[in-house]
Write an enzyme that holds these catalytic residues in place. Structure first.
Site, short mmCIF file in Angstrom:
data_model
loop_
_atom_site.label_atom_id
_atom_site.label_comp_id
_atom_site.label_asym_id
_atom_site.label_seq_id
_atom_site.Cartn_x
_atom_site.Cartn_y
_atom_site.Cartn_z
N ARG A 74 11.87 -57.19 74.81
CA ARG A 74 10.99 -56.14 74.30
C ARG A 74 9.52 -56.51 74.38
NH1 ARG A 74 15.42 -56.43 70.81
NH2 ARG A 74 16.81 -54.66 71.08
N GLU A 111 19.24 -69.48 64.02
CA GLU A 111 20.01 -69.60 62.79
C GLU A 111 21.40 -70.18 63.07
OE1 GLU A 111 21.25 -66.84 58.95
OE2 GLU A 111 20.09 -65.97 60.58
#
Length: 193
Positions: A74, A111
């Site tokens: 993006r 994560e």
């Protein structure tokens, strides 16, 4: 340094409101508890998309920026438009295996695992002034890797910028003192798109 554009300038409040309203919030995507900020609906609203690009262009046009680096995928959308608006070149920072030819890489921790960004060798020259663009910053890990990668190539990273971001001290601490400029904080409710 952290700059949040949201509401900072009276003249831009209507543009920021239009940008915010054009972004769809999808609850519990891709997993429970995540409020996904979907910028694809912003891209469908050409006026709101132009507002976002124009705000970035206004900020960077007089800062002697020679390179806009966009984070896959993006960041490519916003970064290439901003680069055109400030007469700079656009450099894609890609996931592994997406760039042909010789690349340099920077791994970073997510994560749940690791990822990597790559840059074509020679895409930036020593001491070129660069801004890094992405659609959203959550933890700062990807932007931090982008900074390290560009500095490894010899560039001077001036600032990181995102359409949406958290005004969190933990994010800023990962950016090695580089300023972070965001237009909007994440919304928490579905806006009907």
């Amino acid at each position: 340094m952290f700059v949040l554009e949201n509401g900072a300038k009276k003249g831009e409040e209507p543009r920021l409101q239009a940008i915010s309203q054009a972004i769809r919030v999808v609850p519990h995507f891709p997993k429970q508890g995540i409020m996904f900020q979907d910028i694809t609906t912003l891209l469908l609203d050409h006026k709101a998309f132009k507002h976002a690009v124009d705000i970035f262009v206004h900020r960077y046009r007089d800062m002697d920026i020679s390179v806009v680096a966009g984070v896959e995928a993006r960041g490519f959308i916003f970064g290439s438009s901003i680069a055109l608006g400030i007469d700079a070149k656009f450099v894609p920072l890609c996931k592994p295996g997406k760039l042909p030819g010789e690349v340099i890489s920077e791994k970073y921790v997510l994560e749940y695992g690791t990822d990597c960004l790559e840059l074509h060798v020679g895409a930036v020259q020593s001491s070129e002034r660069v801004i890094i663009i992405d659609d959203l910053v959550a933890t700062g890990g990807t932007l931090s890797a982008a900074i390290r990668l560009l500095e490894l190539a010899g560039a001077e990273v001036v600032e990181c910028a995102c359409v949406i971001g958290l005004s969190d001290l933990k994010v800023r601490s990962k950016l090695n003192g580089k300023p972070l400029y965001i237009l909007l904080e994440p919304r928490q409710v579905e806006n009907g798109h």
